[in-house]
Design an enzyme around this catalytic site. Structure first.
Site, mmCIF file in Angstrom:
data_model
loop_
_atom_site.group_PDB
_atom_site.id
_atom_site.type_symbol
_atom_site.label_atom_id
_atom_site.label_comp_id
_atom_site.label_asym_id
_atom_site.label_seq_id
_atom_site.Cartn_x
_atom_site.Cartn_y
_atom_site.Cartn_z
ATOM 1 C CB ILE A 8 56.543 33.741 27.943
ATOM 2 C CG1 ILE A 8 55.445 34.343 28.827
ATOM 3 C CG2 ILE A 8 57.307 34.815 27.193
ATOM 4 C CD1 ILE A 8 55.956 35.292 29.893
ATOM 5 C CG HIS A 64 34.798 42.444 42.034
ATOM 6 N ND1 HIS A 64 36.078 42.306 42.518
ATOM 7 C CD2 HIS A 64 33.981 42.340 43.104
ATOM 8 C CE1 HIS A 64 36.024 42.111 43.834
ATOM 9 N NE2 HIS A 64 34.765 42.130 44.209
ATOM 10 N N GLY A 92 55.308 41.635 22.944
ATOM 11 C CA GLY A 92 54.853 40.870 21.785
ATOM 12 C C GLY A 92 55.391 39.456 21.730
ATOM 13 C CB VAL A 93 57.289 37.238 23.553
ATOM 14 C CG1 VAL A 93 58.361 37.900 22.706
ATOM 15 C CG2 VAL A 93 57.306 37.799 24.977
ATOM 16 C CG ASP A 118 38.852 43.272 40.674
ATOM 17 O OD1 ASP A 118 38.008 44.039 40.167
ATOM 18 O OD2 ASP A 118 38.570 42.448 41.554
ATOM 19 N N GLY A 169 31.698 42.634 50.695
ATOM 20 C CA GLY A 169 31.544 44.051 51.036
ATOM 21 C C GLY A 169 32.863 44.703 51.386
ATOM 22 C CG ASN A 170 35.911 43.578 54.295
ATOM 23 O OD1 ASN A 170 35.341 42.730 54.954
ATOM 24 N ND2 ASN A 170 36.447 44.673 54.837
ATOM 25 C CB SER A 171 35.308 43.693 47.187
ATOM 26 O OG SER A 171 35.370 42.297 47.288
#
EC number: 3.4.21.107
Length: 483
Positions: free
Chosen positions: A275, A110, A272-273, A140, A214-216
């Site tokens: 749940i 992001h 492919g399930v 992310d 800004g820490n992201s």
């Protein structure tokens, strides 16, 4: 003499305990910070004004007040609305860290999403343009590359083992909060395995080390100077830090980064399930002593699970030798398993354990194919009311399919729910499509009524329904109304 020896032993034990405590609670983080700070970078992202980006024309999504992404979305969409063909370029800042001397840098997806230009600023004031190697919105995580000029030596931050991080361990966050430049904060691991509903593989480390805008994308270090997390989100009602921050664990991010470097994208394992969680009530209905595992609500056509023999109603309790204690652990474990690998999958089926050998497919390819699948035409049948369930059911007609967005041919559509019934208590609602009763397939309302009547004659107190709701499938145990 024995007293003196005992005293010496006691003093040795006290010194050892003191040394151990001193190791876990350093007198100062300064030596650690001095060594690590050059590996952390500030990232400036620019998007040209007037460009129709991927979110152009979108309204701000409705998120719960105080949720981790409320402030992020508000800031993002406010800036998008201010943008116009004659306005200045959109600029934002974030953090990242160097993982390779050749110029590989890790950050959040992001932070760089929609960027036209990415520039990386280093601790010594040097700055370089960066190219995007690959990105993964589901975790992310994004990977960048810079080309350091001759004579420029990059400091590398090494990956740590996030699985060994325990609640109460000291951690250090370094980043670019509010665009201020390299800033250091310290705290502890507050919790592990947090699910903040940001993606399918949520397993966040929670920390009280101050994290702000800004820490992201910046690193969360342990006291050995290893990266155990990527700072990603905060929980705040004001936009500032209140001591609740979240970091993507290193053990989740590292294989993603490796795939981005190798393929430019992720290649995750695919079972492919569909749940759902095994509740105590469902466990009882399935004959299990205690709730555990992931209940298979549906099996995708032509999927690895289907080819191996796994069916709707199975409970996956072990995957490739790893116990599945709770439902949300399965997608992460499957995704981290290599595409094409054959693994044992242990399931609980009708009172006994069975093991199937499954050759995993690739999730990204499966998603691409499923997105191209066109819905089939519904067909009509005869309506029916099942009083013991408190439901009025209808076949799938063209009108109902259009009204509720139903994309299947068979089943019984719930059109009315008695508000005093167990079905209402369990959350059944108009538009739900019943496709199984007690793990027996039903294609229309009459078959639902027949299965319910059979259960009543066997003096069953409840029935287990498999319900299609939009793209989800849910098992719901409904108590029978006694006549």
């Amino acid at each position: 003499m024995s007293y003196g020896v005992a005293l010496l032993v006691l003093l040795s034990m006290l010194m050892a305990a003191t040394a151990s405590f001193a190791k876990s609670t350093p007198e100062s983080f300064a030596p650690l910070v001095k060594r690590l700070k050059p590996a952390v970078v500030n990232i400036q992202v620019t998007q040209q004004a007037g460009k129709a980006g991927p979110h152009e024309g979108f309204e701000m999504p409705q998120v719960p007040e105080g949720s981790p992404f409320e402030e992020f979305f508000k800031d993002f969409f406010d800036r998008r609305q201010e943008q116009g063909p004659n306005r200045r370029p959109l600029t934002s800042v974030g953090s990242g860290f160097v993982i390779d001397k050749e110029g590989l840098i890790v950050t959040n997806n992001h932070v760089i999403d929609g960027a036209d230009e990415i520039r990386v600023f280093f601790h010594d004031g040097e700055s370089l343009d960066a190219e995007l190697v690959g990105t993964d919105p589901k975790t992310d995580v994004a990977l960048l590359r810079v080309q350091p000029p001759e004579g420029m030596s990059l400091t590398v931050a090494g990956w740590g083992d996030s699985d060994t991080a325990e609640e109460g361990d000291w951690v250090v966050a370094i980043g670019n909060p509010l665009g201020l430049g390299g800033t250091v904060t310290a705290g502890i691991v507050s919790a592990r395995g947090r699910d903040i509903r940001s993606g399918p593989y949520d397993d966040f480390i929670q920390t009280d080390a101050s994290i702000n805008k800004g820490n992201s994308g910046g690193p969360l270090f342990d006291t050995d100077g290893k990266v155990i997390g990527i700072n990603t989100a905060i929980f705040s009602q004001t936009g500032g830090s209140i001591g609740i921050g979240f970091a993507v664990p290193a053990n989740l991010a590292k294989p993603v980064v490796e795939q981005l470097l190798k393929f430019g994208r992720t290649k995750r394992g695919w079972l492919g399930v569909r749940i759902q969680t095994v509740t105590e009530e469902l466990a009882e209905g399935l004959g299990m002593k205690q709730p555990r595992g992931a209940l298979v609500a549906g099996v995708t056509d032509d999927s690895p699970a289907g080819a191996a023999g796994i069916k709707s109603g199975d409970v996956i309790v072990q995957f490739n030798g790893q116990e599945i204690d709770e439902m949300r652990a399965l997608p992460r474990i499957v995704a981290e398993t290599a595409v094409g690998k054959t693994v044992p999958v242990e399931v609980w089926r009708k009172g006994e354990l069975q093991t199937f050998q499954v050759e995993l497919g690739e999730l990204e390819q499966a998603e691409k194919q499923l997105s191209m699948t066109e819905p089939s035409e519904p067909r009509e049948d005869t309506s029916s009311t099942v009083g013991s369930l408190g439901l009025t059911l209808s076949p799938i007609t063209e009108a109902l399919a259009q009204e509720f967005g139903i994309e299947r041919e068979t089943g019984a559509v719930v059109t009315e729910v008695n508000p005093d019934s167990s079905a209402a208590e369990k959350g059944l609602r108009p538009g739900d499509v019943i496709i199984e009763v007690n793990q027996e397939e039903v294609t229309n309302p009459k078959e639902v009524a027949a299965e319910v009547d059979a259960a009543a004659k066997n003096e069953n107190r409840s029935v287990l329904l498999l319900v299609q709701r939009g793209e989800d499938r849910l098992f719901i145990a409904v108590r029978l109304n006694q006549s």
